[in-house]
Design an enzyme around this catalytic site. Structure first.
Site, short mmCIF file in Angstrom:
data_model
loop_
_atom_site.label_atom_id
_atom_site.label_comp_id
_atom_site.label_asym_id
_atom_site.label_seq_id
_atom_site.Cartn_x
_atom_site.Cartn_y
_atom_site.Cartn_z
N GLY A 70 0.86 -1.17 0.00
CA GLY A 70 0.00 0.00 0.00
C GLY A 70 0.90 1.22 0.00
O GLY A 70 2.10 1.11 -0.19
N SER A 71 0.31 2.38 0.21
CA SER A 71 1.12 3.59 0.26
C SER A 71 0.23 4.77 0.60
O SER A 71 -0.99 4.74 0.39
CB SER A 71 1.80 3.89 -1.09
OG SER A 71 2.63 2.85 -1.50
N ASN A 72 0.86 5.83 1.11
CA ASN A 72 0.27 7.15 1.16
C ASN A 72 1.12 8.06 0.30
O ASN A 72 2.35 7.89 0.24
CB ASN A 72 0.26 7.73 2.57
CG ASN A 72 -0.37 6.81 3.59
OD1 ASN A 72 -1.47 6.33 3.41
ND2 ASN A 72 0.34 6.56 4.68
#
Length: 826
Positions: free
Chosen positions: A251-253
Site C-alpha cells: 500500500g502507500s500514502n
C-alpha cells in the site's frame, strides 16, 4: 573494461576538489565542455551508506548502480535472479517457499519455477526486447542495464562467492554472474507481480476434469435462485481472499501540496510507500547523475537502475497502489466429454497445451525433472483457483488475462519520470508509455502544481462492455456490492462470446488497454493525495469521475484516506492547532510520525463508555466468560490516540478494532450516522456503543491478549519490534485499518514475529522558487539486508526514533559530508 577501485575517506577540501573535477554542470553551474561528467563511474557514499553515483553516460551510471546495489544486497538480488530463471527447485528443493508477487512465501519453489519457466519458454521478455519503444526499452534503458550487469558482475568477481560477507548466500552455487536478460526478466517479474500471487498456483495446477465434467453436465440445471446464491457465495469468498491479500501486501500514502499549501516554498511532496521489509521488493536508495542529462534522487525496487519514487531538480513524485485489478478472468463453457474444447460464438475451439519442465533437486541431492502440461485458451492461461479459492474446471473453465504480461514499458516510464521538468511532463510520460503496472502517481513541481494521476496499464473494459459481458459472479466482484473492504473491481467476462474480449483502442499504448485520456488526473494548487482508495477523492473539493474498471465512486473512504485528507486540509487552513498555515518539513513529518489513529478519534470514547457499562464486566464469548473490567481504565487513559513506541492501550485497541471490523468495509460497522457521499470524509461516525458487536469485540481482544501472554497495558514497544544483529528495535506505527498513516504490519517471518511490510522509503521534498530541493528521507529497514553490513540497521534505528536523513543533492552538499567515501570504478 579495465577496473580500478579508488576508495578513501576524503577531507572536505579534497572531496570538494574531486566534486569540481567530476562536473561543473551540476548544481546550477553553466553548461559546457566539462558537462560530460567524470571519466569513470564514481560512487560517493554519504551518511547511512547512501550512494551518489555520477557518470558521463547511461552505461556508466548503470555500472555504478549495479556495483553499489550488489555490495549492499547481493544475496537478495541473486535469489531474485534464481527465481525469474525458474531454478529455485534445482538449488533449494521443490518444497521450499517462494515469493513471486507482492506477498511473502505465497507458493512453493516448484510452482514458482513452473510459472516462470512457461514465461521463458514463451520467450515473453525476448519478444518485448525485440520491439521498438515504447513497447521495447528506450536506448537509455538498454545502456543503463548493460552497465548494471557490468557493475554487478564486477562486484561479484572482486569479492568472490566464497568470501561474501552475507551468510545468506556465502558459497552458494546459485550465486553467479548475470546477463542483461536476467535483469529484464527481473523487471518483468516486478511488473506482473500484481497478478502473480493471485493466480500463479491456479495456472500451474490446472488439470482437465475427468468423468466429473460429464456427470455435472448430466445433472439438472440449477434454478435462477440457485445460480444467484452460488454467484454471491463465490464472489464473497473471492472478494475476502482479495481483500486479505491486499491488506498483507503493499500500500502507500502520497500527498502532493501546491503553492497554496506550502509555507516557505512552492510545492511539497510526502512519499510513503508501504512495501515489504524482506525479499525482492525491498527498496534501495540512490542518487543518480549524468551532468546535463539526469539528476535524480530517491529509491527504486532493488535491482532496477532508475529511481521509481523520488525527485529531480524540478519535480517530486511517488506512487501508491491503485484500485485497478491488473488482470481479468473469462468464463468459458467446456465440452463435458472433452473438457479441453471450449465454446466461442457457437463453435468449439481446442485449448492449447504446453509441456513445461523444470529441474528439481531430489532428497538424495541428485537432480531430476518435473514436467506438467499447462493449458490456455484464446483469452489466456486456464486457472483453477484464485488465492486458494477453487474455480472448478467442470462445466466451464476460467482463463486469465494479465494486463502487464506484455509490459516492459514501465522501464521507459520510470526513466521518463526521472527527467520530467514539471507535472505536465509527468502526465505526458504516463500517457505515452502507459507502463505503470498497478500504481497511482502523485507529484508536485517547482511551479507550485500538485498532480494526482491514475494513468496506467488498465484493461479496456468500458462501462458498456462490463454491462454487456460480466457474468453473475463478475457483476458482484466488479461493482463491489459486497460488504468487504479494499476489493479491486475484478472482472469475470463471458468467454462464450468473442465480442467480450478486452477491446483494442487506437489511442492506447498496447492492445487491450484503456485509452489513457479516459483515465483520471487532477492538477491543483492546494493539495491532492491518495491512500490506496480509488481516484474519486484525490481532493474532496473536486471529485473525479472515470470508468468503473478503475475503482468505485461516491463510496466510503478508508479511515487512512480520511486521516490523510483531514490532516492536510487542517494544516493548509491553519485549523489544526499548530502555529501558522501551510506545510513545512516539520509539520509534514508530524503528519506521518504522529502515528495518530483515526479509528480511535472516532470511537475510543464510545468504546470506553460501552466497556464501563457492561454489567459486572463479564462477557460470554464462544463459551468463554471474559472479565473486561481491566480494559476500561487502560483505554480511558490512552488519550493520545497514537501508536508511538511508548503508547499504552494502543495494542489493546488494535486487537479490539481487528475483531470489530472483521474484514468488512468501515461503513458496515454499527454507526449511528451512516456514510453520506456528500460528506465522505466525516462519515460514517458516532459508533453505537450499545451494539453487542462493540462489547463482544472488546472481550475477544482481551481474551486474545491474555491467551498470548501480553499485558493489556503493554507499551507498543514491548510488542512491536524488529531484530537486527541480535538487537530488538521497537517500531512505531500500526495497521492501516486503524487509520494510522505510518502503516506497520507485524507478522511471522522465518518462524518469529517481525515486521512484514509497511513504511519503507519515506521522503518529503520542498521546492522553492530557486535553489536546490530541500529533502528529508528515511529508509525504514536500512540499505542492506546483509547482517554484517554497517548499513543493516542504522536507518532502522533512525526511523524508530522518528528521525530523518537530511539529503545531500548538490555537489557542494555531497562534498561537505563527513567521512565521505569515494569509489572510482575503472
Amino acid at each position: 573494461m579495465a577496473w580500478r577501485r579508488f576508495r578513501t575517506r576524503l577531507p572536505v577540501a579534497v572531496a570538494a576538489a574531486v566534486a569540481v573535477m567530476a562536473t561543473t554542470a551540476v548544481g546550477g553551474a553553466p553548461a559546457g565542455a566539462a558537462d560530460a561528467g567524470p571519466e569513470k563511474p564514481t560512487i560517493r557514499y554519504t551518511e547511512y551508506g547512501i550512494p551518489h553515483i555520477i557518470a558521463s553516460d547511461w552505461e556508466g551510471l548503470g555500472t555504478g548502480y549495479g556495483y553499489a546495489a550488489a555490495k549492499d544486497n547481493i544475496c537478495v538480488l541473486a535469489d531474485t535472479y534464481l527465481m525469474v530463471n525458474a531454478e529455485r527447485s534445482r538449488y533449494l528443493g521443490p518444497d521450499g517457499r517462494a515469493s513471486p508477487g507482492q506477498n511473502q512465501n505465497t507458493t512453493t519453489n516448484l510452482n514458482s519455477d513452473l510459472y516462470f519457466q512457461r514465461i521463458k519458454d514463451d520467450m515473453v521478455v525476448e519478444r518485448l526486447l525485440g520491439r521498438p519503444a515504447p513497447d521495447g526499452p528506450e536506448p537509455e534503458v538498454k545502456e543503463a542495464i548493460r552497465g548494471y550487469v557490468q557493475g554487478y558482475n564486477r562486484y561479484l568477481a572482486e569479492t568472490g562467492v566464497d568470501h561474501l560477507t552475507d551468510p545468506a548466500c556465502r558459497g552458494a552455487q546459485w550465486v553467479r554472474p548475470i546477463t542483461e536478460l536476467d535483469v529484464y526478466r527481473h523487471a518483468h517479474a516486478e511488473i506482473i507481480m500484481g497478478s502473480a500471487d493471485v493466480l500463479l498456483d491456479g495456472q500451474v495446477n490446472a488439470v482437465p476434469p475427468g468423468a466429473s465434467a460429464a456427470k455435472a453436465a448430466a445433472a439438472p440445471a440449477p434454478s435462477a435462485a440457485q445460480r444467484k446464491r452460488t454467484a454471491k457465495r463465490t464472489a464473497e469468498r473471492i472478494g475476502a481472499a482479495l481483500a486479505e491479500s491486499r491488506r498483507q501486501s503493499m500500500g502507500s500514502n502520497a500527498l502532493a501540496v501546491g503553492a497554496q499549501g506550502v509555507s516557505g516554498g512552492t510545492g511539497m511532496l510526502l512519499a510513503n510507500p508501504h512495501f515489504p521489509w524482506h525479499g525482492k521488493n525491498r527498496m534501495w536508495q540512490s542518487h543518480l547523475t549524468i551532468p546535463g542529462k539526469v539528476n535524480v534522487s530517491g529509491a527504486s525496487l532493488l535491482g532496477l537502475p532508475a529511481v521509481n519514487i523520488g525527485h529531480n531538480d524540478d519535480v517530486a513524485w511517488s506512487h501508491t497502489v491503485a484500485t485497478v485489478a491488473p488482470f481479468g478472468l473469462f468464463d468459458v463453457q467446456v465440452d463435458p466429454l472433452d473438457p479441453t474444447l471450449y465454446l466461442v460464438d457457437g463453435a468449439w475451439e481446442r485449448m492449447t497445451s504446453q509441456r513445461v519442465s523444470v529441474d528439481v533437486r531430489n532428497a538424495d541431492g541428485t537432480i531430476g525433472t518435473v514436467a506438467r502440461t499447462l493449458w490456455s485458451t484464446r483469452y489466456g492461461p486456464v486457472t483453477t483457483s484464485i488465492l486458494g479459492y477453487p474455480l472448478p474446471w467442470v462445466v466451464s473453465a476460467h482463463a486469465v488475462r494479465d494486463v502487464n504480461m506484455d509490459n516492459l514499458r514501465a522501464l521507459n516510464t520510470w526513466f521518463g519520470l526521472d527527467r520530467a521538468k514539471d507535472v505536465h511532463e509527468v502526465v505526458d510520460v504516463l500517457e505515452t508509455t502507459q507502463g505503470v503496472p498497478f500504481f497511482n502517481t502523485v507529484a508536485t513541481d517547482r511551479a507550485g502544481n500538485a498532480l494526482y494521476a491514475d494513468i496506467q496499464a488498465v484493461p479496456n473494459i468500458t462501462d458498456a462492455h462490463a454491462q454487456s459481458c460480466l457474468t453473475e459472479t463478475g457483476k458482484l466482484l466488479f461493482h463491489q456490492t459486497l460488504a468487504l473492504s479494499n476489493v479491486p473491481p475484478v472482472s469475470i467476462l463471458d468467454g462464450k462470446r468473442g465480442a467480450c474480449a478486452w477491446l483494442d483502442d487506437p489511442n492506447a499504448a498496447a492492445p487491450g488497454l484503456l485509452d489513457p485520456a479516459k483515465q483520471p488526473r487532477l492538477i491543483r494548487s492546494d493539495f491532492v493525495g491518495n491512500a490506496n482508495d480509488s481516484p474519486w477523492l484525490a481532493n474532496p473539493a473536486q471529485p473525479l469521475t472515470y470508468p468503473r474498471v478503475m475503482g468505485d465512486m461516491a463510496a466510503p473512504r478508508s479511515l487512512r484516506t480520511q486521516e490523510l485528507v483531514l490532516t492536510a486540509r487542517k494544516r493548509i487552513d491553519g485549523t489544526d492547532g499548530l502555529p501558522g498555515r501551510g506545510f513545512t518539513p516539520e509539520s509534514m513529518g508530524r503528519l506521518l510520525f504522529a502515528d495518530n489513529s483515526r479509528a480511535a478519534d472516532l470511537t475510543l470514547n464510545t468504546t470506553v463508555a460501552a466497556c464501563q457499562g457492561v454489567a459486572f464486566g463479564l462477557v460470554l464469548v464462544d463459551g468463554n466468560l471474559v472479565d473486561i473490567r481491566e480494559a476500561c481504565p487502560i483505554l480511558a487513559a490512552w488519550k493520545s490516540h497514537d501508536y508511538t513506541a511508548d503508547s499504552r492501550g494502543s495494542w489493546l485497541f488494535a486487537n479490539y478494532w481487528h475483531f470489530l471490523q472483521g474484514g468488512q468495509r468501515v461503513d458496515k460497522l454499527p454507526w449511528r450516522v451512516p456514510f453520506d457521499p456528500k460528506d465522505p470524509v466525516n462519515t460514517p461516525n458516532s459508533l453505537d456503543g450499545g451494539s453487542s458487536a462493540v462489547r463482544d469485540s472488546l472481550a475477544r481482544a482481551v481474551f486474545a491478549m491474555r491467551k498470548a501472554g501480553i499485558p493489556l497495558n503493554a507499551a507498543l514497544s514491548d510488542v512491536q519490534k524488529i531484530t537486527r544483529a541480535g538487537e530488538q528495535i521497537p517500531i512505531h506505527g500500526s495497521f492501516g485499518a486503524l487509520g494510522v498513516l505510518n502503516v506497520i504490519e507485524p507478522g511471522q517471518v522465518d518462524g518469529k514475529l517481525d515486521i512484514v511490510f509497511g513504511s519503507s522509503f519515506v521522503q518529503q521534498v520542498r521546492f522553492t522558487a530557486d535553489g536546490p530541493p530541500e529533502t528529508y528521507s528515511v529508509l525504514a529497514y536500512s540499505q542492506s539486508a546483509n547482517p554484517n553490513s554497517p548499513h543493516h540497521a542504522d536507518q532502522t534505528k533512525l526511523f524508530a526514533a522518528g528521525g530523518w536523513v537530511t539529503e545531500r543533492f548538490t555537489e557542494e552538499q555531497i562534498a561537505a559530508a563527513p567521512d565521505l567515501i569515494v569509489e572510482v570504478l575503472d
